[in-house]
Scaffold this active site. Structure first.
Site, PDB file in Angstrom:
ATOM      1  N   ASP A  12       0.766  -1.159   0.023  1.00 40.81           N
ATOM      2  CA  ASP A  12       0.080   0.006   0.069  1.00 40.81           C
ATOM      3  C   ASP A  12       0.999   1.129   0.117  1.00 40.81           C
ATOM      4  O   ASP A  12       2.196   1.092   0.265  1.00 40.81           O
ATOM      5  CB  ASP A  12      -0.860  -0.041   1.374  1.00 40.81           C
ATOM      6  N   ASP A  14      -0.240   5.130   0.881  1.00 40.63           N
ATOM      7  CA  ASP A  14      -0.173   6.120   1.838  1.00 40.63           C
ATOM      8  C   ASP A  14      -0.766   5.487   3.304  1.00 40.63           C
ATOM      9  O   ASP A  14      -1.136   4.628   3.488  1.00 40.63           O
ATOM     10  CB  ASP A  14      -1.310   6.623   1.538  1.00 40.63           C
ATOM     11  N   ASP A 171      -1.517  -0.188   6.068  1.00 39.00           N
ATOM     12  CA  ASP A 171      -1.776   0.312   7.338  1.00 39.00           C
ATOM     13  C   ASP A 171      -3.112   0.489   7.857  1.00 39.00           C
ATOM     14  O   ASP A 171      -3.238   0.961   8.908  1.00 39.00           O
ATOM     15  CB  ASP A 171      -1.026   1.725   7.245  1.00 39.00           C
TER      16      ASP A 171
END
Length: 231
Positions: A12, A14, A171
């Site tokens: 991922d 961001d 995240d």
């Protein structure tokens, strides 16, 4: 062959590779203020961490009763975000080390993100991570964003890797759910500490409740090695 065998790693972007959430928050705050919502807070923003920009704006329209079309709001938010991203986006140092470590091993890698292709390209170019991460999938390019598995499955397809051989770094809870739905292992590094006990993270092979403060390239690599089936 690498000690990691057929393993491929999908990142991922961001909040995982780069600390871009402050820029997303500021772009959202400015955009909503322009459309009559002057009190959008960081706490409000946190509910959208891990959700694609288009889905975020669609929720804003309903939640805040915005009159402008989703496309218009989305374009304004993306424009502001790109300006901020190009000016300043920081890659997490240990994540950079991890990418470089995997590159040295010849491990296939990709980025799968809810951001627009333009934003992904700008960040990868600005941070220098694009040198290593050339395979990129945006949620804009698949049928459904996270928590659907589409971006991860498309990344695996582009890498020529079986989903069962892929490890996702995420995240956010929707991303962890997407990795699980794709049949992939997951290293979870929660961006929002209060969400570390979310049920979606319970499916992760490795959960670091302390987020980036707890992540090290060497520990992540050692976990990959220990969890890779012998060929």
């Amino acid at each position: 062959m690498s000690i990691l065998g057929d393993t491929a790693v999908i990142f991922d972007l961001d909040g995982t590779l780069v600390d871009s959430e402050p820029n997303y928050y500021e772009a959202g705050r400015q955009t909503l203020a322009e459309h009559g919502v002057p009190d959008f807070t960081w706490t409000d923003h946190e509910r959208y961490v891990g959700i694609g920009t288009q889905d975020t704006v669609a929720d804003w329209k309903e939640r805040y009763g915005l009159r402008a079309p989703v496309e218009e709001i989305l374009a304004a938010k993306n424009r502001r975000y790109l300006e901020l991203a190009r000016a300043s986006t920081r890659a997490y140092p240990e994540m950079r080390k991890f990418v470089e470590l995997l590159a040295g091993e010849g491990v296939p890698m990709a980025v799968a993100s809810g951001s627009s292709p333009e934003a992904i390209d700008a960040i990868l170019a600005g941070t220098g991570l694009g040198t290593y991460l050339r395979t990129v999938v945006s949620a804009d390019e698949v049928a459904q964003g996270k928590p659907a598995p589409d971006v991860f499955l498309e990344a695996a397809r582009l890498l020529g890797a079986a989903p069962a051989h892929c490890v996702v770094l995420e995240d956010a809870a929707p991303g962890a759910a997407a990795a699980h739905a794709a049949g992939m292992r997951c290293i979870a590094i929660p961006y929002v500490a209060a969400q570390a006990d979310a049920h979606e993270f319970a499916t992760a092979g490795l959960l670091l409740p302390g987020g980036q403060a707890e992540f090290t390239a060497r520990a992540a690599y050692d976990w990959l090695v220990s969890s890779t089936p012998a060929s």
